[in-house]
Design a protein around this motif. Structure first.
Motif, PDB file in Angstrom:
ATOM      1  N   VAL A 211       0.832  -1.206   0.000  1.00  0.00           N
ATOM      2  CA  VAL A 211       0.000   0.000   0.000  1.00  0.00           C
ATOM      3  C   VAL A 211       0.864   1.252   0.000  1.00  0.00           C
ATOM      4  O   VAL A 211       0.623   2.211  -0.744  1.00  0.00           O
ATOM      5  N   LYS A 212       1.885   1.265   0.846  1.00  0.00           N
ATOM      6  CA  LYS A 212       2.737   2.459   0.931  1.00  0.00           C
ATOM      7  C   LYS A 212       3.478   2.702  -0.377  1.00  0.00           C
ATOM      8  O   LYS A 212       3.693   3.854  -0.775  1.00  0.00           O
ATOM      9  N   ALA A 213       3.889   1.615  -1.045  1.00  0.00           N
ATOM     10  CA  ALA A 213       4.590   1.769  -2.323  1.00  0.00           C
ATOM     11  C   ALA A 213       3.657   2.322  -3.394  1.00  0.00           C
ATOM     12  O   ALA A 213       4.040   3.189  -4.187  1.00  0.00           O
ATOM     13  N   ILE A 214       2.427   1.837  -3.427  1.00  0.00           N
ATOM     14  CA  ILE A 214       1.447   2.355  -4.389  1.00  0.00           C
ATOM     15  C   ILE A 214       1.169   3.829  -4.107  1.00  0.00           C
ATOM     16  O   ILE A 214       1.080   4.655  -5.027  1.00  0.00           O
TER      17      ILE A 214
ATOM     18  N   VAL B  30      -5.289   4.988  -0.697  1.00  0.00           N
ATOM     19  CA  VAL B  30      -5.050   3.785  -1.496  1.00  0.00           C
ATOM     20  C   VAL B  30      -5.782   2.602  -0.900  1.00  0.00           C
ATOM     21  O   VAL B  30      -6.392   1.795  -1.625  1.00  0.00           O
ATOM     22  N   ASP B  31      -5.758   2.476   0.413  1.00  0.00           N
ATOM     23  CA  ASP B  31      -6.437   1.365   1.071  1.00  0.00           C
ATOM     24  C   ASP B  31      -7.944   1.410   0.803  1.00  0.00           C
ATOM     25  O   ASP B  31      -8.578   0.382   0.553  1.00  0.00           O
ATOM     26  N   ARG B  32      -8.519   2.622   0.846  1.00  0.00           N
ATOM     27  CA  ARG B  32      -9.957   2.758   0.555  1.00  0.00           C
ATOM     28  C   ARG B  32     -10.255   2.404  -0.898  1.00  0.00           C
ATOM     29  O   ARG B  32     -11.275   1.769  -1.208  1.00  0.00           O
ATOM     30  N   ALA B  33      -9.344   2.799  -1.803  1.00  0.00           N
ATOM     31  CA  ALA B  33      -9.536   2.499  -3.228  1.00  0.00           C
ATOM     32  C   ALA B  33      -9.493   0.993  -3.473  1.00  0.00           C
ATOM     33  O   ALA B  33     -10.257   0.462  -4.292  1.00  0.00           O
ATOM     34  N   ILE B  34      -8.630   0.295  -2.748  1.00  0.00           N
ATOM     35  CA  ILE B  34      -8.567  -1.163  -2.888  1.00  0.00           C
ATOM     36  C   ILE B  34      -9.863  -1.783  -2.379  1.00  0.00           C
ATOM     37  O   ILE B  34     -10.393  -2.734  -2.970  1.00  0.00           O
ATOM     38  N   GLY B  35     -10.389  -1.248  -1.287  1.00  0.00           N
ATOM     39  CA  GLY B  35     -11.667  -1.730  -0.777  1.00  0.00           C
ATOM     40  C   GLY B  35     -12.789  -1.551  -1.782  1.00  0.00           C
ATOM     41  O   GLY B  35     -13.616  -2.454  -1.991  1.00  0.00           O
ATOM     42  N   GLU B  36     -12.827  -0.397  -2.454  1.00  0.00           N
ATOM     43  CA  GLU B  36     -13.846  -0.149  -3.486  1.00  0.00           C
ATOM     44  C   GLU B  36     -13.646  -1.089  -4.676  1.00  0.00           C
ATOM     45  O   GLU B  36     -14.609  -1.566  -5.289  1.00  0.00           O
ATOM     46  N   LEU B  37     -12.379  -1.348  -4.991  1.00  0.00           N
ATOM     47  CA  LEU B  37     -12.061  -2.271  -6.079  1.00  0.00           C
ATOM     48  C   LEU B  37     -12.630  -3.653  -5.781  1.00  0.00           C
ATOM     49  O   LEU B  37     -13.229  -4.306  -6.653  1.00  0.00           O
ATOM     50  N   PHE B  38     -12.476  -4.102  -4.542  1.00  0.00           N
ATOM     51  CA  PHE B  38     -13.021  -5.392  -4.158  1.00  0.00           C
ATOM     52  C   PHE B  38     -14.545  -5.425  -4.315  1.00  0.00           C
ATOM     53  O   PHE B  38     -15.120  -6.434  -4.742  1.00  0.00           O
TER      54      PHE B  38
ATOM     55  N   ARG C 223     -12.173 -13.506  -3.509  1.00  0.00           N
ATOM     56  CA  ARG C 223     -11.555 -14.329  -2.475  1.00  0.00           C
ATOM     57  C   ARG C 223     -10.048 -14.442  -2.702  1.00  0.00           C
ATOM     58  O   ARG C 223      -9.254 -14.344  -1.780  1.00  0.00           O
ATOM     59  N   ARG C 224      -9.671 -14.630  -3.968  1.00  0.00           N
ATOM     60  CA  ARG C 224      -8.250 -14.776  -4.263  1.00  0.00           C
ATOM     61  C   ARG C 224      -7.491 -13.475  -4.008  1.00  0.00           C
ATOM     62  O   ARG C 224      -6.397 -13.467  -3.433  1.00  0.00           O
ATOM     63  N   LEU C 225      -8.082 -12.371  -4.451  1.00  0.00           N
ATOM     64  CA  LEU C 225      -7.401 -11.094  -4.267  1.00  0.00           C
ATOM     65  C   LEU C 225      -7.297 -10.706  -2.798  1.00  0.00           C
ATOM     66  O   LEU C 225      -6.323 -10.107  -2.367  1.00  0.00           O
ATOM     67  N   ARG C 226      -8.321 -11.024  -2.020  1.00  0.00           N
ATOM     68  CA  ARG C 226      -8.248 -10.729  -0.583  1.00  0.00           C
ATOM     69  C   ARG C 226      -7.092 -11.496   0.060  1.00  0.00           C
ATOM     70  O   ARG C 226      -6.369 -10.967   0.891  1.00  0.00           O
ATOM     71  N   SER C 227      -6.928 -12.751  -0.328  1.00  0.00           N
ATOM     72  CA  SER C 227      -5.834 -13.551   0.225  1.00  0.00           C
ATOM     73  C   SER C 227      -4.487 -12.943  -0.147  1.00  0.00           C
ATOM     74  O   SER C 227      -3.577 -12.835   0.673  1.00  0.00           O
ATOM     75  N   LEU C 228      -4.367 -12.530  -1.418  1.00  0.00           N
ATOM     76  CA  LEU C 228      -3.119 -11.923  -1.857  1.00  0.00           C
ATOM     77  C   LEU C 228      -2.884 -10.596  -1.161  1.00  0.00           C
ATOM     78  O   LEU C 228      -1.776 -10.292  -0.716  1.00  0.00           O
ATOM     79  N   HIS C 229      -3.927  -9.780  -1.044  1.00  0.00           N
ATOM     80  CA  HIS C 229      -3.775  -8.473  -0.419  1.00  0.00           C
ATOM     81  C   HIS C 229      -3.387  -8.619   1.052  1.00  0.00           C
ATOM     82  O   HIS C 229      -2.548  -7.871   1.564  1.00  0.00           O
ATOM     83  N   THR C 230      -3.976  -9.600   1.747  1.00  0.00           N
ATOM     84  CA  THR C 230      -3.608  -9.854   3.137  1.00  0.00           C
ATOM     85  C   THR C 230      -2.131 -10.219   3.234  1.00  0.00           C
ATOM     86  O   THR C 230      -1.407  -9.771   4.130  1.00  0.00           O
ATOM     87  N   ALA C 231      -1.678 -11.050   2.286  1.00  0.00           N
ATOM     88  CA  ALA C 231      -0.267 -11.430   2.283  1.00  0.00           C
ATOM     89  C   ALA C 231       0.630 -10.216   2.076  1.00  0.00           C
ATOM     90  O   ALA C 231       1.667 -10.065   2.724  1.00  0.00           O
ATOM     91  N   ILE C 232       0.217  -9.320   1.164  1.00  0.00           N
ATOM     92  CA  ILE C 232       1.017  -8.120   0.903  1.00  0.00           C
ATOM     93  C   ILE C 232       1.099  -7.239   2.145  1.00  0.00           C
ATOM     94  O   ILE C 232       2.169  -6.750   2.519  1.00  0.00           O
ATOM     95  N   LEU C 233      -0.054  -7.027   2.792  1.00  0.00           N
ATOM     96  CA  LEU C 233      -0.061  -6.182   3.990  1.00  0.00           C
ATOM     97  C   LEU C 233       0.801  -6.776   5.085  1.00  0.00           C
ATOM     98  O   LEU C 233       1.549  -6.065   5.763  1.00  0.00           O
ATOM     99  N   GLU C 234       0.709  -8.103   5.269  1.00  0.00           N
ATOM    100  CA  GLU C 234       1.512  -8.724   6.316  1.00  0.00           C
ATOM    101  C   GLU C 234       2.990  -8.605   5.989  1.00  0.00           C
ATOM    102  O   GLU C 234       3.824  -8.387   6.859  1.00  0.00           O
ATOM    103  N   ARG C 235       3.327  -8.740   4.710  1.00  0.00           N
ATOM    104  CA  ARG C 235       4.720  -8.574   4.296  1.00  0.00           C
ATOM    105  C   ARG C 235       5.200  -7.173   4.610  1.00  0.00           C
ATOM    106  O   ARG C 235       6.300  -6.962   5.101  1.00  0.00           O
ATOM    107  N   GLU C 236       4.342  -6.187   4.320  1.00  0.00           N
ATOM    108  CA  GLU C 236       4.720  -4.796   4.548  1.00  0.00           C
ATOM    109  C   GLU C 236       4.922  -4.510   6.027  1.00  0.00           C
ATOM    110  O   GLU C 236       5.883  -3.865   6.426  1.00  0.00           O
ATOM    111  N   GLU C 237       4.000  -5.007   6.857  1.00  0.00           N
ATOM    112  CA  GLU C 237       4.028  -4.656   8.267  1.00  0.00           C
ATOM    113  C   GLU C 237       4.971  -5.513   9.091  1.00  0.00           C
ATOM    114  O   GLU C 237       5.488  -5.079  10.098  1.00  0.00           O
TER     115      GLU C 237
END
Length: 449
Positions: free
Chosen positions: A169-172, A183-191, A207-221
């Protein structure tokens, strides 16, 4: 340089031999064992304590998802173990199944591409440091069901592509000039748009994108801070208060410094591979002792361990926690020594130093790498007191630690000592209590009259 230890798991001997040969080219990696089924994978992981497991998905006895199941069992028992899954299946459902509990410490690669440009070696190093990695073809498959969605405008298509590429998210936000919140709100609207777009399988894509997005956020944090070797408690503090990274804090803490007695001689007499396993087991147990009292492991330097109580978050009873930890460290090491004796391995007798006082705590380093550092005489003194902790199995503390810890333990006054790097003598005390006591012991003054 310590090599990363790896356990291979695949029912196909030829595949295992090929992967072993591939990894043998990398001097920073060491294959310590091979497993051909779920049972041996779990047993060898417990016996060898590898830093990383490289496993196939399907193995005996049922040839379903034993590799992923075994990896999760090992991770529950040893959370710091990294896992690289090698698969011939490019179906993203397998990757989603692997990442359901978070992405940190996991990688998913296709077997057909593991030899490309050292991809497997990179994945092993990534998960060993707490990071994660997905094969680019899997990322593409994750987003492909929704890529052609007519319900997305051009901006949303670009955002979906960035998420699919694994950008945080921070990179985007940095690229688009928006705030991370926007950006986080825009991703939510995208979903939401994807969810409504049933004509292209929106539910599955969501479902697939949520799993990927969760992985990205966990990687970031988490993964990003782990890759910089920051203590987990500090990572949590930075997530709650990002401005903490720019501050230097003055804290009163108790520093614990341990060292293995005669380690150079042990290294001279021991097989390097066996010694590496001993050192890894030692560090794991010392880490467990520190965490059991809610302390922070600052760093490992060879056979030395440095920990702190009272940072990054203040603890009013930091000295008591440090004393209990030192007792637990000796206890756990004695248990390890007993096991090693049965195997003909040399014991690790330890000396521990405790020092209490004021320190400055800050993130210091460069843009590429930072470390959480304590600065002050208290840190140096803990190391000098550790030098006085003889024979092996001894803990020596400063007078400030003895006073702050209260009357729960017994101490033997060692008198004043001139130690290296200090102009004034230090009053040192040897801990003589074998276990913690529920009733107060005689005070230090009473004990030394």
């Amino acid at each position: 340089m310590d090599r990363i230890t790896v356990l291979l798991a695949d029912d196909n001997l030829i595949v295992r031999s090929g992967v072993r040969a591939l990894l043998s080219r990398d001097e920073g990696l060491e294959v310590v064992g091979e497993a051909g089924d779920l049972e041996s994978l779990i047993a060898l992981a417990e016996e060898l304590a590898p830093q990383v497991i490289v496993t196939d998905i399907r193995m005996p006895p049922t040839f379903n998802d034993e590799g992923i199941e075994g990896a999760k069992i090992v991770r529950k028992r040893s959370p710091g173990t990294g896992v690289v899954v090698l698969s011939q299946y490019d179906d993203p459902e397998y990757a989603v199944g692997l990442l359901t509990e978070g992405a940190s410490g996991y990688a998913y690669l296709l077997k057909e591409r593991i030899g490309d440009g050292g991809q497997l070696s990179r994945a092993i190093r990534e998960v060993a440091g707490g990071g994660s990695m997905l094969d680019p073809e899997i990322v593409s498959a994750l987003v492909s069901p929704a890529k052609d969605s007519s319900g997305l405008n051009a901006e949303q298509q670009r955002l979906l592509l960035q998420v699919g590429e694994g950008k945080a998210v921070k990179a985007i936000a940095a690229v688009t000039g928006q705030t991370p919140g926007a950006v986080d709100r825009a991703i939510g609207e995208l979903f939401l748009v994807l969810a409504r777009d049933a004509s292209v399988g929106g539910k599955d894509a969501l479902r697939r994108l949520r799993s990927l997005h969760t992985a990205i956020l966990e990687r970031e944090e988490q993964g990003e801070t782990l890759s910089r070797m920051l203590p987990s408690k500090l990572a949590a503090k930075l997530r709650a208060d990002p401005t903490a990274s720019s501050r230097t804090e003055r804290l009163t803490v108790t520093v614990v410094m341990s060292d293995v007695r005669g380690y150079s001689g042990i290294a001279e007499r021991s097989d390097p591979g066996a010694l590496a396993q001993q050192l890894n087991a030692h560090r794991q147990q010392m880490n467990a002792a520190v965490l059991s009292e809610d302390g922070t492991v600052m760093q490992y330097v060879g056979d030395a361990v440095m920990a702190v109580f009272g940072a990054p978050d203040p603890q009013p009873d930091h000295a008591e926690r440090a004393v209990r930890t030192s007792l637990r460290m000796h206890e756990l090491q004695r248990a390890l020594d007993a096991e090693w004796q049965k195997e003909g391995l040399e014991p690790f007798g330890m000396g521990i130093g405790l020092s209490t006082g004021l320190v400055a705590a800050a993130l210091l380093g460069s843009a590429e790498r930072v470390e959480y550092t304590l600065v002050g005489d208290t840190v140096n003194l803990s190391q000098r007191l550790q030098d006085l902790a003889r024979p092996a199995g001894t803990t020596v503390a400063s007078e400030s630690t003895v006073t702050a810890a209260g009357d729960r333990w017994q101490w033997e006054a060692l008198g004043d000592h001139l130690v290296k790097g200090r102009d004034t003598p230090v009053a040192a005390y040897r801990l003589t209590t074998d276990t913690t006591r529920t009733e107060p012991t005689p005070s230090r003054e009473e004990a030394t009259r």
